[in-house]
Design a protein around this motif. Structure first.
Motif, PDB file in Angstrom:
ATOM      1  N   GLY A 163       0.870   5.248  16.399  1.00  0.00           N
ATOM      2  CA  GLY A 163       0.539   5.421  14.984  1.00  0.00           C
ATOM      3  C   GLY A 163       1.109   4.290  14.151  1.00  0.00           C
ATOM      4  O   GLY A 163       0.450   3.729  13.279  1.00  0.00           O
ATOM      5  N   GLU A 164       2.371   3.923  14.443  1.00  0.00           N
ATOM      6  CA  GLU A 164       3.019   2.856  13.689  1.00  0.00           C
ATOM      7  C   GLU A 164       2.357   1.496  13.948  1.00  0.00           C
ATOM      8  O   GLU A 164       2.219   0.678  13.031  1.00  0.00           O
ATOM      9  N   ILE A 165       1.947   1.272  15.186  1.00  0.00           N
ATOM     10  CA  ILE A 165       1.287  -0.004  15.524  1.00  0.00           C
ATOM     11  C   ILE A 165       0.031  -0.170  14.675  1.00  0.00           C
ATOM     12  O   ILE A 165      -0.197  -1.219  14.057  1.00  0.00           O
ATOM     13  N   ILE A 166      -0.770   0.877  14.605  1.00  0.00           N
ATOM     14  CA  ILE A 166      -2.003   0.783  13.827  1.00  0.00           C
ATOM     15  C   ILE A 166      -1.675   0.521  12.360  1.00  0.00           C
ATOM     16  O   ILE A 166      -2.286  -0.318  11.696  1.00  0.00           O
ATOM     17  N   HIS A 167      -0.672   1.208  11.860  1.00  0.00           N
ATOM     18  CA  HIS A 167      -0.252   1.025  10.471  1.00  0.00           C
ATOM     19  C   HIS A 167       0.150  -0.422  10.207  1.00  0.00           C
ATOM     20  O   HIS A 167      -0.240  -1.039   9.220  1.00  0.00           O
ATOM     21  N   ILE A 168       0.926  -0.971  11.133  1.00  0.00           N
ATOM     22  CA  ILE A 168       1.398  -2.352  10.982  1.00  0.00           C
ATOM     23  C   ILE A 168       0.229  -3.334  11.084  1.00  0.00           C
ATOM     24  O   ILE A 168       0.145  -4.311  10.322  1.00  0.00           O
ATOM     25  N   LEU A 169      -0.681  -3.052  11.998  1.00  0.00           N
ATOM     26  CA  LEU A 169      -1.850  -3.920  12.128  1.00  0.00           C
ATOM     27  C   LEU A 169      -2.657  -3.939  10.837  1.00  0.00           C
ATOM     28  O   LEU A 169      -3.107  -4.994  10.381  1.00  0.00           O
TER      29      LEU A 169
END
Ligand SMILES: Nc1ncnc2c1ncn2[C@@H]1O[C@H](COP(=O)(O)OP(=O)(O)OP(=O)(O)O)[C@@H](O)[C@H]1O
Ligand SMILES: [Mg+2]
Lengths: 265, 313
Positions: free
Chosen positions: B121-127
């Motif tokens: 979830g955090e990866i997508i947010h950061i992307l």
């Protein structure tokens, strides 16, 4: 008679402990083979190896003329090996009927689209499955209990439901791990008769782990004895009963236990 | 059970259809917000409630759906694919995301699974924040097209309400059908005892992957609707809080139960609006209610009861 299951030099180790050491077994169709041995002999481990729960370390398992070594549990099940567990492992918050339906899973086909659309073939399949599950429920003597949650069934009925769930797989080999454990003598006698009935009516082979000697000796065609992971005897119930090695395996351990008690006392 | 359902379901549906004119614009807007969360709840419920896989990164699929539509229906790339065409596309994108997350975590259980999904979830947010050329970073994507049928544009709270309502009916229908099928039984068996389920013939890897993929699909619909309704999307719309909220509403409503999800969303998203009256104590009261609720009704308001298995013709 055709050979249904064969293990060839089957071995299983847990770290330094050899739980099964070079086990050779043969089981024909439509036979009840009793599997006995003191606690920790490796009986349940053998079941776990046959059903793909544990990978084996040596040897081979031949089922219906093909090696099933290394196959996953769901594959061995769909090939026709079904089992119950020593400690009952039903799906507690599912109903009795649903538990049986789960057993039938591998004989059904409906995929995601079928399930959503509920098309004719899915509907037919579901109807058939419910009918079969109902039949099995009656067969194991749980008529009318279909809607009861598995966890709310009395202990003896849970054992029976586990057998029904395994039978839903339509197995040619049924593995029963201490089916009468925790039952009173009357329940035990009933279940013993029922196991014989399964064999004759459903035409399958049963590998039966059992501590109650009267049960094993009463219904097994042959008996195999394990001790410390080694097969120490095999034969008709009569032969096994008289085998000195078997008597020693059971009594010998009892003897040392008594000896220890004498020392500590 | 089946019969009582036949009686109360049409009444509830009729009531919800007639609700907007009775409550007016503002509350219809609030109901729309709740509705999107209902849809997310229905989807996450497939993963957590049915299959028993604790997924803390569910917001990722919501974001994929939302950005998927936003990119294909805004001046950002100058592409304007109609909403109704993009909707299945967003479902496919989110499902793909679900599979992408599913594959590496297939062999994980419980806590480990939760941590990895949280990371996803955090990866997508950061992307979203940093893939500037694609997502326009924190500035977000603006002027996203509204859905239209001919000249009828979905652009008022009332119209959105009915569109979301239709989406919920569809999602609930699909989830209910799955729940009461061979697939749903496999999921629930897997949730109850994974090893026993495997021994009973269920391909655990396949059904885990299926749960992630299907669960994510619902978020794809929710995301596309969110983007089109708000007319803009920003990375901060897709923070960890969304995953937490969706998980909370499932727990409050009753794990595994679709009516529970609906009630959970009403309470979790609607109650803070109702509590606006008590001003600064709003979140305090709200938090207190949640705690009390978990103490007195730990299985949720409408826990899932495996219903009577009557033969349905
Ligand atoms: N997963 C495991 N990891 C390590 N050791 C194990 C494992 N499973 C079984 N064992 C060991 O293997 C040996 C055989 O155990 P098993 O459960 O097969 O015995 P059993 O014959 O079924 O005994 P019982 O009559 O008590 O059920 C025991 O010493 C047990 O501690
Ligand atoms: Mg055992």
């Amino acid at each position: 008679m055709t050979i249904l299951l064969q293990t060839k030099g089957l071995s299983k180790r847990f770290g330094g402990l050899t739980a099964l050491n070079n086990i050779n077994l043969e089981l024909e169709s439509c036979v009840i083979l009793g599997l006995i041995g003191p606690n920790g002999a490796g009986k349940t481990t053998l079941f776990n190896c046959l059903t793909g729960v544990y990978p084996i370390d040596g040897g081979d398992i031949i089922f219906e003329n093909r090696s099933i070594r290394g196959l996953k549990s769901h594959v061995t099940t769909s090939l026709g090996i079904a089992r119950t567990f020593q400690n009952i492992r039903l799906f507690g918050s599912m109903t009795a009927l649903e538990n049986i339906l789960v057993g039938r899973h591998c004989r059904m086909k409906a995929g995601v689209w079928g399930a959503i659309a509920m098309n004719r073939s899915t509907l037919k399949e579901e109807k058939e499955a419910f009918g079969k599950a109902d039949e099995l429920l009656n067969f194991v003597g749980l008529k009318g209990q279909g809607d009861t949650l598995a966890k709310n069934l009395p202990y003896g009925d849970q054992r029976r439901l586990e057998i029904a769930r395994a039978l839903a797989v339509k197995p040619s080999l049924l593995l029963l791990d201490e089916p009468t454990a925790g039952m009173n003598p009357r329940e035990t006698a009933e279940l013993t008769r029922f196991i014989e009935q399964i064999r004759t009516e459903l035409d399958l082979s049963i590998l039966l782990i059992e501590h109650d000697m009267r049960v094993v000796m009463g219904i097994s065609d042959r008996v195999t004895v394990l001790d410390y992971g080694v097969k120490i005897a095999e034969g008709s119930p009569e032969e096994v009963r008289k085998n000195p090695k078997v008597i020693e395996a059971y009594l010998g351990r009892l003897g040392t236990m008594m000896g220890k008690r004498a020392v500590t006392a | 059970m089946v019969n009582t359902k036949k009686i109360y379901l049409p009444i509830v549906v009729l009531f919800l259809v007639l609700l907007p004119p009775m409550v007016g614009n503002y509350w219809t807007q609030v109901l729309g917000n709740i509705g999107i969360y209902v849809m997310l709840g229905i989807g996450l419920n497939v993963v957590v409630g049915f299959a028993g896989l604790l997924d803390l990164g569910y917001v990722a699929f919501y974001a994929i759906g939302a950005y998927g539509y936003a990119l294909m229906a805004s001046p950002h790339f100058g592409i304007h694919i109609p909403f109704w065409v993009m909707l299945p596309g967003c479902v496919a994108l989110a499902a793909g995301g679900g599979a992408l997350l599913g594959i590496p975590v297939l062999r994980m259980r419980g806590d480990y699974l939760a941590i990895v999904t949280l990371g996803f979830g955090e990866i997508i947010h950061i992307l979203l924040n940093n893939l500037d050329p694609l997502t326009n970073g924190p500035r977000g994507l603006l002027r996203i097209d509204a859905p239209a049928i001919g000249n009828f544009v979905v652009n008022s709270p009332f119209r959105w309400y009915y569109l979301i309502f239709a989406g919920i009916i569809f999602s609930a229908f699909v989830a209910d059908r799955l729940n009461n099928s061979r697939i749903g039984r496999a999921w629930i068996a897997m949730r109850e005892d994974q090893d026993a389920a495997a021994v009973m013939g269920i391909n655990i890897l396949k059904y885990k992957l299926l749960a992630f993929t299907i669960g994510a699909s619902f978020a794809g619909i929710g995301g596309a609707i969110f983007a089109a309704r708000q007319g803009s999307v920003f990375p901060e719309n897709f923070s960890l809080m969304v995953s937490i909220n969706v998980l909370c509403l499932i727990i409050i409503g009753g794990m595994g139960s679709i009516p529970g999800v609906i009630l959970g969303a009403v309470i979790l998203i609607g109650l803070p609006e109702i509590l606006r009256g008590v001003h600064q104590y709003r979140m305090l009261v709200f938090g207190g209610l949640l705690v009390a609720m978990m103490i007195f009704r730990p299985t949720g308001f409408i826990p899932s009861a495996r219903r009577k298995m009557e033969l349905r013709e």
